[in-house]
Structures are given as C-alpha cells and as structure tokens.
Design a protein around this motif. Structure first.
Motif, short mmCIF file in Angstrom:
data_model
loop_
_atom_site.label_atom_id
_atom_site.label_comp_id
_atom_site.label_asym_id
_atom_site.label_seq_id
_atom_site.Cartn_x
_atom_site.Cartn_y
_atom_site.Cartn_z
N LYS A 81 40.88 1.57 -0.46
CA LYS A 81 41.48 0.91 -1.61
C LYS A 81 42.09 -0.43 -1.22
O LYS A 81 42.09 -1.38 -2.00
CB LYS A 81 42.55 1.81 -2.25
CG LYS A 81 41.97 3.03 -2.95
CD LYS A 81 43.00 3.75 -3.78
CE LYS A 81 43.47 2.94 -4.96
NZ LYS A 81 44.34 3.70 -5.87
N LYS A 82 42.62 -0.53 0.01
CA LYS A 82 43.17 -1.80 0.48
C LYS A 82 42.07 -2.85 0.59
O LYS A 82 42.26 -4.02 0.24
CB LYS A 82 43.87 -1.60 1.82
CG LYS A 82 44.63 -2.83 2.32
CD LYS A 82 45.42 -2.52 3.58
CE LYS A 82 46.51 -1.50 3.31
NZ LYS A 82 47.36 -1.30 4.51
N HIS A 121 41.24 -3.85 -3.03
CA HIS A 121 42.26 -4.72 -3.62
C HIS A 121 42.17 -6.13 -3.04
O HIS A 121 42.43 -7.12 -3.76
CB HIS A 121 43.65 -4.14 -3.37
CG HIS A 121 43.91 -2.88 -4.13
ND1 HIS A 121 44.85 -1.94 -3.76
CD2 HIS A 121 43.32 -2.39 -5.26
CE1 HIS A 121 44.85 -0.94 -4.62
NE2 HIS A 121 43.92 -1.19 -5.54
N GLU A 140 39.40 -7.76 -4.90
CA GLU A 140 39.86 -8.11 -6.25
C GLU A 140 40.71 -9.38 -6.23
O GLU A 140 40.60 -10.23 -7.12
CB GLU A 140 40.65 -6.94 -6.84
CG GLU A 140 39.79 -5.73 -7.17
CD GLU A 140 40.61 -4.53 -7.60
OE1 GLU A 140 40.03 -3.60 -8.18
OE2 GLU A 140 41.83 -4.50 -7.33
N SER A 143 41.47 -8.62 -12.17
CA SER A 143 42.59 -7.70 -12.45
C SER A 143 42.09 -6.61 -13.40
O SER A 143 42.10 -6.79 -14.63
CB SER A 143 43.76 -8.46 -13.08
OG SER A 143 44.24 -9.47 -12.22
N SER A 157 39.36 1.86 -7.59
CA SER A 157 40.66 1.22 -7.68
C SER A 157 41.61 1.97 -8.61
O SER A 157 42.82 1.94 -8.44
CB SER A 157 40.50 -0.23 -8.16
OG SER A 157 41.72 -0.91 -8.19
#
Length: 316
Positions: free
Chosen positions: A42-43, A46, A49, A55, A88
């Motif tokens: 997930k890091k 992100h 993103e 977002s 996410s």
C-alpha cells in the motif's frame, strides 16, 4: 499515457527505494507477516498515487463481508490503475489475479509478490484451470481476491466490456460471497495525457451476492448477473453527472505481451513440426514447410464446466 511516464520519472527514486526494499522482503518472506507485506504494498501504491496526482474516493466499504470471511471481488477494468485503486481502499490483505506477462514486469512483480497474488497465462488452458482452482481453495480458507473478468481493456473508459465466466468457478468452489466493485474514471489516473490534472477516481463496493443467490445458476448466468449489476450502477452514477452510459458489448483484446509470446510459441512449434516432417522420408514428394494460419489464441479464463454451463467465447 504521459501521466504514467511522468509518475515514473518524478517518483523514480522513492519508488526505486521501495521496490528494492520489497525485493529484500520477498527474499526473506518468513520474517515478515502478511499484514506487514500488505502495508508495504500500500505504501508503494500511495507513492504512485502521489506522483500521478490521483486521489481515489471510496464508497460502500460497509458492504465488505467480515475480515474472517473469504470473498471474491469482481471489478470492471479500465486501465493500469484499477487494481491499485481497489487495494488502496482495503484494510485487510487482498490478492490479485493478473496476466502472467503483465505480472512479470519490474515493479508489478514486487507488488504482486507482496500481495501473494496469482498469475494466469491466457494461452494455457490447463494452467488457467490450476490457478483458478487454487484461488478457490485460498478463498475457501478465508482469503480475499480481486478478479477482472473482462481480462483486459481497450480505451473503454467507463464502458464495461464482456465478462468471461471462467474465473467465477473460484466462487463456486469456495462457496463464497461475490462483491461487485464498480470503478469510475480510474482510466484517468495513468492513461491520461494531462499530467497536471488532479484526478479523483471512484471505487464503489456494492452489496455482496451470497452463495445461496447464485448456487443454482450456471457460471454464465452468474457472470451476466454481476455484469448487469455493474452496468446498472455505472449508468446511474453517470446520469448523476449528466452523462450517458455508452454500451460496448465486445471482448477485450489479449494483452500485447501475451499475444507476442503466444505467436512466438506458434512459430517455434511450426518450425519444429516442419523439421520433423523433413526428417521423415516420403516417396517422391518434397516435404512442405507450409503451416496452417495460427488460430485465434484462447482468450478466456478456462475452467472445469459445471453441469449446465457452457464455455464462453478475454483482465503491482
């Protein structure tokens, strides 16, 4: 597409560091829990993103079954960001089913490893069946998996292409809930040319379909039911924005890497067959090296048929 390139350039060093660390984690997998590996994945997402100016917005998280329950997420496919958007939103580890050649790319390979995802070869039916059975067994044991029944995308944007029913065999095997997931505008994240636009794609988790609601249906009927639910929700969401849903009842093309590998295998087999034919003596005939034109590669997720099911003529 420029947004994807810009993300790679602008986020080169942060992403490179995270991916090198992910490679180290995968070499010492026994030292890291599933939750810690998922947190690292997930890091990485992100970070993507942030540098792609994306977002995501999430709706219907309350519709997800309890953590202890295994379930299958069925989502529409629009672009490179789709799987990242769903991951996410998740608080618990989630596996992803991905095409082999796409999953083998640097970066994707590390994320898929952290997620304990499964890779499927669209040109090998036996391997497809083995992977689909494995997913069913894992979901039955409590895992959560994301699948894209379209098998790919082709500038379809917010239109939903035909679904292929093979992956639904995992749900029948696991006797688990099916959670339809609607992705809206996710193609804008990495498939756009404007690198300065701030994108806010949407991920809608719709009410789950319990096993009792589809156990007496064929896979094709269940597949069309899920697709119909997603199309109806997409139509409603676009109408709220003053837009009209454009139907596209077509199959997604096989990914380029998979098609090239399949065609290379066909040529190798044809060449090998031609050599063997030359080695066999024939009475006064000159052996021909001509081969039949390659057949269209199988483009669906193949699985063992149910009694009343017919196979449908293919989405880190």
């Amino acid at each position: 597409m420029f947004a994807f390139v810009f993300m790679l350039i602008a986020g080169f060093f942060p992403l490179l560091f995270l991916l090198i660390y992910a490679s180290y984690v995968l070499k010492h997998k026994e030292r890291y829990s599933e939750e810690r590996r998922f947190s690292l994945a997930k890091k990485i997402i992100h970070t993507c993103e942030f540098f792609s100016n994306t977002s995501p917005r999430f709706f219907g998280l309350e519709n997800l079954p309890p953590k202890e329950t295994g379930y299958l997420l069925i989502a529409n496919h629009q672009g490179k960001y789709d799987a990242l958007a769903v991951i996410s939103a998740m608080e618990n580890p989630l596996g992803v089913l991905m095409e082999t050649h796409q999953a083998g790319k640097f970066g994707v390979r590390q994320v898929m490893g952290l997620l304990d995802g499964e890779n499927i070869d669209l040109t090998r039916p036996r391997q497809q069946l083995r992977i689909i059975r494995r997913i069913g067994e894992r979901v039955r044991d409590g895992a959560h998996f994301l699948v894209f029944p379209e098998g790919g995308y082709v500038d379809n944007h917010n239109s939903i292409l035909n679904f292929h029913n093979g992956c639904l065999f995992s749900a029948y095997l696991a006797r688990c809930p099916i959670v339809p997931v609607l992705l809206v505008d996710t193609y804008r994240s990495m498939n756009r040319n404007n690198i300065f636009a701030h994108v806010k794609p949407e991920v809608h988790f719709l009410p789950p379909i319990p096993y009792e609601a589809y156990k007496d249906l064929s896979r094709e009927e269940t597949t069309q039911m899920v697709r119909g639910i997603l199309i109806q929700k997409m139509t409603e969401r676009l109408a709220e924005r003053g837009e009209t849903y454009v139907p596209r009842d077509m199959d997604a093309p096989m990914p380029k890497a998979a098609r090239k590998a399949y065609e290379a295998e066909l040529r190798a087999n044809a060449k090998k067959a031609g050599v063997k034919q030359d080695e066999r003596p024939q009475s006064g005939k000159v052996p021909s090296r001509e081969t039949a034109p390659p057949e269209e590669p199988p483009h669906e997720l193949t699985s063992a048929p149910l009694p009343d099911d017919a196979r449908k003529a293919n989405g880190g």
